[in-house]
Scaffold this motif. Sequence first.
Motif, mmCIF file in Angstrom:
data_model
loop_
_atom_site.group_PDB
_atom_site.id
_atom_site.type_symbol
_atom_site.label_atom_id
_atom_site.label_comp_id
_atom_site.label_asym_id
_atom_site.label_seq_id
_atom_site.Cartn_x
_atom_site.Cartn_y
_atom_site.Cartn_z
ATOM 1 N N GLY A 194 14.332 4.176 -31.127
ATOM 2 C CA GLY A 194 13.149 3.608 -30.476
ATOM 3 C C GLY A 194 12.270 2.718 -31.339
ATOM 4 O O GLY A 194 11.808 1.679 -30.882
ATOM 5 N N SER A 195 12.042 3.081 -32.599
ATOM 6 C CA SER A 195 11.124 2.263 -33.400
ATOM 7 C C SER A 195 11.740 0.897 -33.666
ATOM 8 O O SER A 195 11.047 -0.122 -33.575
ATOM 9 N N ALA A 196 13.038 0.857 -33.959
ATOM 10 C CA ALA A 196 13.695 -0.434 -34.142
ATOM 11 C C ALA A 196 13.646 -1.229 -32.838
ATOM 12 O O ALA A 196 13.427 -2.443 -32.845
ATOM 13 N N MET A 197 13.799 -0.523 -31.718
ATOM 14 C CA MET A 197 13.781 -1.190 -30.424
ATOM 15 C C MET A 197 12.424 -1.822 -30.127
ATOM 16 O O MET A 197 12.350 -2.956 -29.650
ATOM 17 N N VAL A 198 11.341 -1.100 -30.445
ATOM 18 C CA VAL A 198 10.006 -1.646 -30.178
ATOM 19 C C VAL A 198 9.786 -2.919 -30.994
ATOM 20 O O VAL A 198 9.219 -3.900 -30.503
ATOM 21 N N ILE A 199 10.282 -2.930 -32.229
ATOM 22 C CA ILE A 199 10.142 -4.130 -33.057
ATOM 23 C C ILE A 199 10.957 -5.286 -32.467
ATOM 24 O O ILE A 199 10.484 -6.416 -32.374
ATOM 25 N N PHE A 200 12.186 -4.983 -32.042
ATOM 26 C CA PHE A 200 13.004 -6.022 -31.400
ATOM 27 C C PHE A 200 12.316 -6.558 -30.142
ATOM 28 O O PHE A 200 12.280 -7.767 -29.908
ATOM 29 N N LEU A 201 11.800 -5.638 -29.357
ATOM 30 C CA LEU A 201 11.194 -6.039 -28.088
ATOM 31 C C LEU A 201 10.007 -6.972 -28.329
ATOM 32 O O LEU A 201 9.856 -7.986 -27.639
ATOM 33 N N ALA A 202 9.177 -6.630 -29.331
ATOM 34 C CA ALA A 202 8.030 -7.488 -29.643
ATOM 35 C C ALA A 202 8.513 -8.881 -30.035
ATOM 36 O O ALA A 202 7.930 -9.894 -29.627
ATOM 37 N N ALA A 203 9.598 -8.941 -30.806
ATOM 38 C CA ALA A 203 10.126 -10.246 -31.218
ATOM 39 C C ALA A 203 10.674 -11.010 -30.016
ATOM 40 O O ALA A 203 10.438 -12.212 -29.874
ATOM 41 N N LEU A 204 11.391 -10.306 -29.146
ATOM 42 C CA LEU A 204 11.957 -10.970 -27.961
ATOM 43 C C LEU A 204 10.864 -11.533 -27.067
ATOM 44 O O LEU A 204 10.989 -12.626 -26.523
ATOM 45 N N GLN A 205 9.782 -10.756 -26.954
ATOM 46 C CA GLN A 205 8.710 -11.201 -26.064
ATOM 47 C C GLN A 205 7.972 -12.411 -26.617
ATOM 48 O O GLN A 205 7.311 -13.130 -25.881
ATOM 49 N N SER A 206 8.088 -12.627 -27.932
ATOM 50 C CA SER A 206 7.362 -13.755 -28.512
ATOM 51 C C SER A 206 8.215 -15.023 -28.544
ATOM 52 O O SER A 206 7.752 -16.061 -29.009
ATOM 53 N N VAL A 207 9.453 -14.951 -28.047
ATOM 54 C CA VAL A 207 10.272 -16.168 -28.001
ATOM 55 C C VAL A 207 9.704 -17.114 -26.942
ATOM 56 O O VAL A 207 9.400 -16.705 -25.829
ATOM 57 N N ASP A 208 9.546 -18.376 -27.325
ATOM 58 C CA ASP A 208 8.942 -19.381 -26.460
ATOM 59 C C ASP A 208 9.815 -19.618 -25.216
ATOM 60 O O ASP A 208 10.950 -20.067 -25.319
ATOM 61 N N LYS A 209 9.257 -19.310 -24.022
ATOM 62 C CA LYS A 209 10.042 -19.379 -22.790
ATOM 63 C C LYS A 209 10.511 -20.797 -22.471
ATOM 64 O O LYS A 209 11.530 -21.002 -21.818
ATOM 65 N N SER A 210 9.757 -21.802 -22.935
ATOM 66 C CA SER A 210 10.118 -23.180 -22.583
ATOM 67 C C SER A 210 11.469 -23.563 -23.191
ATOM 68 O O SER A 210 12.170 -24.416 -22.664
ATOM 69 N N PHE B 137 21.329 -16.492 -25.007
ATOM 70 C CA PHE B 137 21.098 -15.399 -25.945
ATOM 71 C C PHE B 137 21.658 -15.754 -27.323
ATOM 72 O O PHE B 137 20.989 -15.601 -28.345
ATOM 73 N N ARG B 138 22.874 -16.265 -27.328
ATOM 74 C CA ARG B 138 23.575 -16.504 -28.585
ATOM 75 C C ARG B 138 22.927 -17.630 -29.398
ATOM 76 O O ARG B 138 22.813 -17.544 -30.616
ATOM 77 N N TYR B 139 22.508 -18.702 -28.716
ATOM 78 C CA TYR B 139 22.057 -19.873 -29.466
ATOM 79 C C TYR B 139 20.541 -20.045 -29.518
ATOM 80 O O TYR B 139 20.042 -20.850 -30.270
ATOM 81 N N ILE B 140 19.810 -19.289 -28.701
ATOM 82 C CA ILE B 140 18.347 -19.393 -28.779
ATOM 83 C C ILE B 140 17.738 -18.072 -29.237
ATOM 84 O O ILE B 140 17.083 -17.993 -30.269
ATOM 85 N N THR B 141 17.977 -17.005 -28.464
ATOM 86 C CA THR B 141 17.325 -15.733 -28.772
ATOM 87 C C THR B 141 17.737 -15.212 -30.146
ATOM 88 O O THR B 141 16.889 -14.928 -31.001
ATOM 89 N N LEU B 142 19.027 -15.095 -30.341
ATOM 90 C CA LEU B 142 19.515 -14.456 -31.557
ATOM 91 C C LEU B 142 19.020 -15.158 -32.830
ATOM 92 O O LEU B 142 18.482 -14.493 -33.716
ATOM 93 N N PRO B 143 19.148 -16.490 -32.939
ATOM 94 C CA PRO B 143 18.635 -17.127 -34.151
ATOM 95 C C PRO B 143 17.141 -16.893 -34.353
ATOM 96 O O PRO B 143 16.692 -16.669 -35.472
ATOM 97 N N LEU B 144 16.371 -16.888 -33.246
ATOM 98 C CA LEU B 144 14.923 -16.753 -33.388
ATOM 99 C C LEU B 144 14.508 -15.357 -33.831
ATOM 100 O O LEU B 144 13.439 -15.183 -34.415
ATOM 101 N N ILE B 145 15.319 -14.359 -33.523
ATOM 102 C CA ILE B 145 14.906 -13.007 -33.930
ATOM 103 C C ILE B 145 15.625 -12.547 -35.201
ATOM 104 O O ILE B 145 15.476 -11.387 -35.604
#
Lengths: 294, 297
Positions: free
Chosen positions: A166-182, A198-206
């Motif tokens: 869970g603690s690792a998940m909460v950190i991941f979730l916070a990072a995912l939520q801060s990815v710029d939706k545009s 996911f592969r080319y935008i989300t993953l590199p950003l987190i």
Amino acid sequence: MGGDSKYLGLWYVAPYVIGLLLFTAFPFVASFYLSFTDYDLLSKPEWTGLDNYQKLFTRDRTFDKSLKVTLAYVFMTVPLKLAFALFIAVILNYRLRAIGLFRTAFYVPSILGGSIAIAVLWRYIFADTGLVNMMLEGVGLEGVNWFGDPENALFTISLLRCWQFGSAMVIFLAALQSVDKSLYEAASIDGANKWQLFRYITLPLITPVIFFNLIMQTVQAFQEFNGPYIITEGGPLKSTYLLPLYIYDKAFKSFDMGYASAIAWVLFVIIMVLTLIAFWSSKKWVYYAGDKRS
Amino acid sequence: MTAMPQISADTLANMEKQRRRARISSTFRYSLLIIVGLIMVYPLVWMFGASFKTNAEIFSSPSFWPKEPTVQGYIDGWKTSTPYTFAKFFMNSMMIIIPKMIGTAISCTLVAYGFARFDFPFKKIIFSTVIATLLLPNVVTRIPQYLLFRDIGWLDSFLPLWVPSALAGDAFFVFMLIQFLRAIPRDMEEAARVDGANTLQTLIYIVVPMLTPALISVCLFQFMWTMNDFLGPLIYLSSVENYPISLALKLSIDTTEAFAWNQILAMSCLALAPSLIVFFMAQKYFIEGISTGGVKG
């Protein structure tokens, strides 16, 4: 705050500096020294050169076993826990209803997980006639010897750590939520599918958060003590005898402080080398915003 | 003109297909989350239920619901096999936790303020040690720490368990507060300085109020971790009258006859209760703390 003495800030950090010197720096150096001595608490430490290390690497079968078990434990739990944490975080990141409820349910085990009470619980639910086996038998399967069989015991201990994703998940979730939706919108217009997004935008950003979680989880996994100490006491046949247990036994049961320090230093060097490798490799795969390399 | 209805029918069919696919995948997501959630929480629910069961029932039914609920486990467990009741062990835990929390909050605030708002000689080197300690495994300093506390006569007292933290020894909290302070604008502090407040007054009257949410996170995490800490007390405390809850539980496993599982589960539930209550009262601060600073655990 120009008028102040340039030493003013030093006063504020003084408690830290004192604590650092007394409780970290001095013990750090002292344990290095002790690792070259024979010290049983009764007489003075006696310098024995490399004897401890020589014994560790050539004659100590328990150390061999313990080292193997520790490495197996770390390389099993860390990737499993992080992959699962990321997977669940990605799912939670779809704007689902009741996200708070799920997040809480997944996070509570991390809050309590280190507690002795949870280790006690683990011991009971994985006992021969415990909860898990009762459920398995309830659906017609055969019960598993979770702790008694050296083949399974380490896995059962590892489950306890993965349960605390869970603690690792909460950190991941916070990072995912801060990815710029545009960014997603732009890529979707260009025809990217979900996996590509996911592969080319989300993953590199987190990647910075993945890196952070990887380091922290690895350092902690190497130091696991409570689970195996309470649940299996290192057994059966030392199959869950992690190095921290061995160090504890040597230092505080046999009072062999010099030898225990040597084991601690080997463990420390392993952790440090892995951390350095991670830092070094991070230049190649961790993306920092504003970085020229894209 | 005649082609128009054709196209919109196609589009409609497409939208319908997409909507159905979205519904299927969201059903899939919810089912998965619910299954995982049950696996996560059921052991805890089961433990709570089992603590009200009779011994015989604990290992005979996977259901959490006790058939003949009884509080005997709590009554017998509370008495313990020692001359003390569990109340004594809860008190001991508090005797460690309270000074540790207060000491951590004060010292980490001072230190974080020093790092975030001042320039001073050796700042870079000292700050780099914060990061280094963050990653330094405790296992390597534990033995000499023990010898140090032995030499100054602190063994079998609570002091080794909280004094290092009261000297900002938990680098993680220092780091978290520095991150938090860096994000707070300095205008108000500068205004206070112009009005003649010294740096300590600025800290107390301007910075601390703004830092409060972060400080609550610090205290909560320290509370949890100290409740869970086992190895520290195991090494430093030798007499039963000083045992905190974690050691008392271990003792009850070792000394209770093999069949008194309901007592042990009952006391385990009590041991988890403070952490759970604190967590549910202040969940927001945990999630915020963990998300700003990143966290171990």
